[in-house]
Design a protein around this motif. Structure first.
Motif, mmCIF file in Angstrom:
data_model
loop_
_atom_site.group_PDB
_atom_site.id
_atom_site.type_symbol
_atom_site.label_atom_id
_atom_site.label_comp_id
_atom_site.label_asym_id
_atom_site.label_seq_id
_atom_site.Cartn_x
_atom_site.Cartn_y
_atom_site.Cartn_z
ATOM 1 N N ALA A 1 0.836 -1.201 0.000
ATOM 2 C CA ALA A 1 0.000 0.000 0.000
ATOM 3 C C ALA A 1 0.869 1.249 0.000
ATOM 4 O O ALA A 1 1.927 1.282 0.645
ATOM 5 C CB ALA A 1 -0.903 0.002 1.222
ATOM 6 N N PRO A 2 0.453 2.307 -0.705
ATOM 7 C CA PRO A 2 1.193 3.574 -0.647
ATOM 8 C C PRO A 2 1.244 4.106 0.776
ATOM 9 O O PRO A 2 0.373 3.814 1.599
ATOM 10 C CB PRO A 2 0.360 4.493 -1.550
ATOM 11 N N LYS A 3 2.257 4.895 1.059
ATOM 12 C CA LYS A 3 2.391 5.476 2.386
ATOM 13 C C LYS A 3 1.319 6.541 2.608
ATOM 14 O O LYS A 3 0.912 7.235 1.667
ATOM 15 C CB LYS A 3 3.777 6.109 2.556
ATOM 16 N N GLU A 4 0.849 6.647 3.833
ATOM 17 C CA GLU A 4 -0.084 7.726 4.164
ATOM 18 C C GLU A 4 0.646 9.061 4.013
ATOM 19 O O GLU A 4 1.761 9.225 4.496
ATOM 20 C CB GLU A 4 -0.619 7.527 5.582
ATOM 21 N N GLY A 5 0.045 9.975 3.314
ATOM 22 C CA GLY A 5 0.691 11.237 2.979
ATOM 23 C C GLY A 5 1.262 11.251 1.573
ATOM 24 O O GLY A 5 1.738 12.297 1.100
ATOM 25 N N ALA A 6 1.203 10.103 0.876
ATOM 26 C CA ALA A 6 1.721 10.035 -0.493
ATOM 27 C C ALA A 6 0.962 10.990 -1.409
ATOM 28 O O ALA A 6 -0.245 11.176 -1.271
ATOM 29 C CB ALA A 6 1.616 8.610 -1.025
ATOM 30 N N VAL A 7 1.669 11.595 -2.345
ATOM 31 C CA VAL A 7 1.076 12.563 -3.268
ATOM 32 C C VAL A 7 0.277 11.843 -4.357
ATOM 33 O O VAL A 7 0.682 10.795 -4.864
ATOM 34 C CB VAL A 7 2.172 13.434 -3.912
ATOM 35 N N ILE A 8 -0.860 12.415 -4.696
ATOM 36 C CA ILE A 8 -1.689 11.926 -5.798
ATOM 37 C C ILE A 8 -1.408 12.794 -7.025
ATOM 38 O O ILE A 8 -1.462 14.031 -6.936
ATOM 39 C CB ILE A 8 -3.187 11.999 -5.446
ATOM 40 N N TRP A 9 -1.110 12.137 -8.167
ATOM 41 C CA TRP A 9 -0.792 12.864 -9.389
ATOM 42 C C TRP A 9 -1.843 12.582 -10.456
ATOM 43 O O TRP A 9 -2.320 11.451 -10.592
ATOM 44 C CB TRP A 9 0.573 12.455 -9.927
ATOM 45 N N GLN A 10 -2.206 13.610 -11.187
ATOM 46 C CA GLN A 10 -3.131 13.471 -12.305
ATOM 47 C C GLN A 10 -2.500 14.089 -13.535
ATOM 48 O O GLN A 10 -2.316 15.306 -13.611
ATOM 49 C CB GLN A 10 -4.475 14.153 -12.005
ATOM 50 N N GLU A 11 -2.094 13.218 -14.461
ATOM 51 C CA GLU A 11 -1.438 13.656 -15.701
ATOM 52 C C GLU A 11 -0.252 14.576 -15.394
ATOM 53 O O GLU A 11 -0.066 15.611 -16.035
ATOM 54 C CB GLU A 11 -2.443 14.347 -16.622
ATOM 55 N N GLY A 12 0.528 14.199 -14.406
ATOM 56 C CA GLY A 12 1.740 14.929 -14.059
ATOM 57 C C GLY A 12 1.554 16.113 -13.144
ATOM 58 O O GLY A 12 2.526 16.753 -12.747
ATOM 59 N N ASP A 13 0.306 16.439 -12.815
ATOM 60 C CA ASP A 13 0.031 17.568 -11.933
ATOM 61 C C ASP A 13 -0.375 17.083 -10.539
ATOM 62 O O ASP A 13 -1.030 16.044 -10.394
ATOM 63 C CB ASP A 13 -1.100 18.435 -12.502
ATOM 64 N N TYR A 14 -0.001 17.865 -9.531
ATOM 65 C CA TYR A 14 -0.405 17.557 -8.156
ATOM 66 C C TYR A 14 -1.927 17.587 -8.054
ATOM 67 O O TYR A 14 -2.585 18.525 -8.497
ATOM 68 C CB TYR A 14 0.196 18.586 -7.194
ATOM 69 N N ALA A 15 -2.505 16.531 -7.456
ATOM 70 C CA ALA A 15 -3.964 16.451 -7.386
ATOM 71 C C ALA A 15 -4.479 16.165 -5.978
ATOM 72 O O ALA A 15 -5.690 16.128 -5.771
ATOM 73 C CB ALA A 15 -4.468 15.369 -8.335
ATOM 74 N N GLY A 16 -3.588 15.974 -5.010
ATOM 75 C CA GLY A 16 -4.031 15.712 -3.649
ATOM 76 C C GLY A 16 -3.061 14.813 -2.907
ATOM 77 O O GLY A 16 -1.909 14.665 -3.305
ATOM 78 N N TYR A 17 -3.550 14.175 -1.828
ATOM 79 C CA TYR A 17 -2.676 13.296 -1.047
ATOM 80 C C TYR A 17 -3.506 12.234 -0.331
ATOM 81 O O TYR A 17 -4.712 12.388 -0.108
ATOM 82 C CB TYR A 17 -1.849 14.102 -0.042
ATOM 83 N N ILE A 18 -2.839 11.154 0.040
ATOM 84 C CA ILE A 18 -3.471 10.021 0.713
ATOM 85 C C ILE A 18 -3.505 10.271 2.224
ATOM 86 O O ILE A 18 -2.510 10.678 2.821
ATOM 87 C CB ILE A 18 -2.717 8.714 0.411
ATOM 88 N N THR A 19 -4.658 10.020 2.845
ATOM 89 C CA THR A 19 -4.802 10.206 4.294
ATOM 90 C C THR A 19 -4.756 8.885 5.053
ATOM 91 O O THR A 19 -4.258 8.818 6.168
ATOM 92 C CB THR A 19 -6.125 10.917 4.615
ATOM 93 N N SER A 20 -5.303 7.825 4.468
ATOM 94 C CA SER A 20 -5.297 6.494 5.088
ATOM 95 C C SER A 20 -5.035 5.460 4.007
ATOM 96 O O SER A 20 -5.555 5.569 2.896
ATOM 97 C CB SER A 20 -6.642 6.186 5.755
ATOM 98 N N SER A 21 -4.225 4.462 4.349
ATOM 99 C CA SER A 21 -3.836 3.483 3.339
ATOM 100 C C SER A 21 -3.492 2.161 4.005
ATOM 101 O O SER A 21 -2.835 2.133 5.050
ATOM 102 C CB SER A 21 -2.630 4.008 2.554
ATOM 103 N N SER A 22 -3.934 1.066 3.409
ATOM 104 C CA SER A 22 -3.613 -0.245 3.956
ATOM 105 C C SER A 22 -3.872 -1.322 2.919
ATOM 106 O O SER A 22 -4.774 -1.196 2.078
ATOM 107 C CB SER A 22 -4.447 -0.537 5.204
ATOM 108 N N TYR A 23 -3.083 -2.381 2.986
ATOM 109 C CA TYR A 23 -3.394 -3.576 2.198
ATOM 110 C C TYR A 23 -4.466 -4.360 2.945
ATOM 111 O O TYR A 23 -4.380 -4.555 4.155
ATOM 112 C CB TYR A 23 -2.159 -4.450 2.001
#
Length: 270
Positions: free
Chosen positions: A200-222
């Motif tokens: 699973a991505p780390k909590e706080g990982a950046v979300i990208w949309q077509e190379g642009d910053y689009a947000g971040y992950i708050t909770s993540s788990s396998y």
């Protein structure tokens, strides 16, 4: 600010729960509201004198019956009874999304109650659960954590909780703010993601949309149950829309609507 439960215990008497670490701040807010609204209210903080044990899982009702509690209470109801000869306030709620009971009792009886439950539940496979188990279970059900998945500028609309707010009430604390912010077009929203990956991505990982910053992950788990990684995160609107696919830590993730599991919440209401 915090989350918990308000339970009516009698005419003019209520029990209010918060996280233990947030109880003092919550008490200060309640006292401030009571004073500013000129209300005749008595508040007693019992955090240090009470213990609380969360009994959760499909077999929790069987275990309670062994401990002397055979009453059938529905989800979000509460009552009082002796559990293993310990006086308890029993709240039928769930932070794991599973059948759960929260047992509030005198702090001096905590060890006695804990040992009795562990003994009575041995053949049922009872185990103490820590935060990691709680976080995985609640994430699968789409439950948010205040202060982790929510932010200082979160609104019910931004976190898909506007269904909980009844704006036709005459008045309530925060109504004016909700009416004002409700007129502002959404620029971001808390959404769910999944990826077919055991890491699973780390909590706080950046979300990208077509190379642009689009947000971040708050909770993540396998999720071993689902066989994939599930996430909650803040996603920005782009041209009035939310992306269906994004990149997180160099991997594709698909936007989905939480809950990821038990969509109708039947397990908590079993």
């Amino acid at each position: 600010m915090d989350d918990g439960l308000i339970a009516k215990e009698g005419e003019g008497r209520y029990g209010v729960t918060f996280t233990s670490g947030g109880s003092s701040t919550a008490e200060a807010w309640l006292r401030d509201w009571a004073t500013s609204l000129n209300m005749d209210i008595r508040l007693m903080n019992q955090t240090m004198s009470l213990g609380a044990i969360n009994l959760t899982g499909p077999l929790s009702k069987i275990l309670l019956a062994r401990a002397g509690f055979n009453q059938d209470i529905a989800f979000m109801q509460h009552t009082q009874a002796l559990i293993a000869n310990v006086p308890c306030k029993i709240y039928r709620l769930s932070f794991t999304g599973e059948l759960s009971y929260e047992l509030h009792h005198p702090a001096e009886d905590s060890l006695k109650l804990w040992r009795a439950l562990m003994q009575l539940g041995q053949d049922l496979g009872i185990r103490p659960h820590g935060l990691e188990a709680l976080l995985k279970l609640r994430l699968e059900k789409g439950h948010i954590i205040v202060g982790q998945d929510s932010d200082f500028d979160s609104t019910p609309k931004r976190i898909h909780h506007d269904w909980m707010v009844k704006l036709d009430k005459p008045d309530f604390i925060g109504k004016t703010a909700l009416l004002r912010t409700g007129e502002i077009p959404l620029d971001k929203q808390l959404v769910g993601f999944e990826m077919l990956d055991k890491t699973a991505p780390k909590e706080g990982a950046v979300i990208w949309q077509e190379g642009d910053y689009a947000g971040y992950i708050t909770s993540s788990s396998y999720s071993p149950l689902l066989g994939k990684s599930v996430m909650l995160g803040w996603l920005r609107f782009r041209d009035g829309y939310l992306a269906e696919e994004v990149m997180i830590e160099g991997r594709k993730a698909r936007r989905v609507n939480p809950p990821f599991y038990d969509v109708e919440g039947r397990r908590a209401r079993a």
